[in-house]
Design an enzyme around this catalytic site. Structure first.
Site, PDB file in Angstrom:
ATOM      1  N   LYS A   1      31.339  39.100  20.474  1.00  0.00           N
ATOM      2  CA  LYS A   1      32.224  38.352  19.578  1.00  0.00           C
ATOM      3  C   LYS A   1      33.412  37.732  20.310  1.00  0.00           C
ATOM      4  O   LYS A   1      34.375  37.305  19.681  1.00  0.00           O
ATOM      5  CB  LYS A   1      32.716  39.276  18.463  1.00  0.00           C
TER       6      LYS A   1
ATOM      7  N   PRO B   1      33.267  36.725  11.700  1.00  0.00           N
ATOM      8  CA  PRO B   1      32.182  36.019  12.380  1.00  0.00           C
ATOM      9  C   PRO B   1      31.435  36.977  13.309  1.00  0.00           C
ATOM     10  O   PRO B   1      32.054  37.717  14.050  1.00  0.00           O
ATOM     11  CB  PRO B   1      32.902  34.945  13.187  1.00  0.00           C
ATOM     12  N   GLU B   2      30.124  36.943  13.260  1.00  0.00           N
ATOM     13  CA  GLU B   2      29.324  37.829  14.105  1.00  0.00           C
ATOM     14  C   GLU B   2      28.846  37.048  15.334  1.00  0.00           C
ATOM     15  O   GLU B   2      29.168  35.879  15.499  1.00  0.00           O
ATOM     16  CB  GLU B   2      28.206  38.431  13.249  1.00  0.00           C
TER      17      GLU B   2
ATOM     18  N   ARG C   1      33.126  50.451   7.618  1.00  0.00           N
ATOM     19  CA  ARG C   1      32.893  49.224   6.849  1.00  0.00           C
ATOM     20  C   ARG C   1      31.880  49.523   5.756  1.00  0.00           C
ATOM     21  O   ARG C   1      31.055  50.416   5.881  1.00  0.00           O
ATOM     22  CB  ARG C   1      32.335  48.092   7.751  1.00  0.00           C
TER      23      ARG C   1
END
Ligand SMILES: [Zn+2]
Length: 261
Positions: free
Chosen positions: A52, A2-3, A251
Site C-alpha cells: 500500500k 485503498p488496497e 477491522r
C-alpha cells in the site's frame, strides 16, 4: 482504505502522467512545504508501488513516500491546475497534468535506504511478483486466525479489509482458522482467489469480487452495488442466510457462517 490494487493502479497512472518530466511540487496546505522544496522542479524518474506504499523517485535520489491510509485521496487535474480547494497536502504539477493529495497517513521525502527499510518490512506483494511459497510459509508459521493474517502487511502486502472478506468467501474458509491449520488445498484456493481479485482490481482500478459469468455481464459494466459477495452485505447471495460481521484483526470482517465453515 485503498488496497494494493489501487496503489499499483495509481503508480502506473502517475508514472504515465508525470515521469520523465520536471515536476513542481508544492504543499498548498503547508504541512509538506519544507520537504516539497527538496524535490520540486527536479525530474521525476519513476513512480512505483509496494503493497500500500507509493514511491515517487526523483533525480538525485530523493523519494516522495506516500501511504494513503484510511482517508488519503488523489485527484487529477489538467496543467496548470485550478486554485487549491481544501486541505491539499501535496500538489505535483507536470507540463501536461497535475495531481493533488489530501488526507494521507504518510507523505514525506526519504532516501533509497529508508525506502528499502519500508519494503523489507512488507511481506510478498502478489502484484509485484511476490511468491506464493513465501506467503504460504508466513501463514503456516502462525497460530493467528487467517482473517487476521491476511491484513498483516508483513505476511502478504496489499490485502485490505474488502479483499480479505471476499477472498475468504470465495475460498470457503472460516476466518477464524489458525494459519498453522490451513491445508495446502485451502491455501491453493486462497492464493488463486487472491491473485484473480487483485489482478482484476488493478485492471479496473476498483475491487470487483464477482465474476463476469456470475454477474451476467462484462466486469466493466458491473454496477457499484453488485461488486461484492459478502463485504457490506446483509444476506448471502449464495445461500440466502444472514451475513455475519465480527472484529478480526481490529477491522470488521463480513462472512457467511454457512458457506465458510
Ligand atoms: Zn452463504
Amino acid at each position: 482504505m485503498p488496497e494494493g490494487h489501487k496503489t499499483h493502479f495509481l503508480a502506473r497512472a502517475h508514472h504515465e502522467l508525470l515521469a520523465g518530466e520536471g515536476v513542481k511540487v508544492t504543499s498548498p496546505q503547508g504541512r509538506f512545504r519544507t520537504e516539497a522544496r527538496k524535490v520540486s522542479r527536479r525530474y521525476l524518474d519513476s513512480v512505483s508501488a509496494s503493497g500500500k506504499h507509493l514511491f515517487y523517485e526523483f533525480e538525485g535520489g530523493a523519494i516522495v513516500h506516500v501511504h494513503l491510509g484510511r482517508y488519503g485521496k488523489f485527484r487529477q487535474h489538467p496543467s496548470p491546475p485550478p486554485k487549491p480547494v481544501g486541505q491539499i497536502r501535496m500538489r505535483m504539477i507536470g507540463p501536461a497534468a497535475s495531481i493533488d493529495l489530501t488526507g494521507p497517513t504518510t507523505c514525506r521525502v526519504i532516501d533509497a535506504e529508508i525506502q528499502q527499510e519500508v519494503v523489507n518490512r512488507l511481506g510478498p506483494d502478489p502484484l509485484a511478483g511476490g511468491r506464493k511459497l513465501d506467503v504460504w510459509k508466513n501463514i503456516t508459521q502462525s497460530g493467528q486466525p487467517i482473517g487476521a493474517l491476511l491484513l498483516d502487511q508483513s505476511v502478504v502486502a496489499g490485502v485490505g479489509n474488502i479483499f480479505r472478506a471476499e477472498i475468504l468467501f470465495e475460498a470457503g474458509l472460516d476466518p477464524q482458522i489458525p494459519g498453522s491449520s490451513l491445508s495446502q488445498e485451502s491455501f491453493d484456493q486462497l492464493w488463486k482467489s487472491l491473485k484473480r481479485m487483485m489482478t482484476v482490481g488493478l485492471k479496473y482500478g476498483k475491487i470487483i469480487a464477482v465474476t463476469a459469468s456470475e454477474a451476467g455481464m462484462p466486469l466493466a459494466k458491473v454496477p457499484e452495488d453488485q461488486r461484492f459477495r459478502v463485504y457490506g452485505q446483509t444476506e448471502c447471495r449464495r445461500c440466502c442466510t444472514p451475513i455475519s460481521s465480527v472484529e478480526v484483526g481490529a477491522r470488521r470482517l463480513y462472512h457467511c457462517k454457512h458457506c465458510q465453515s
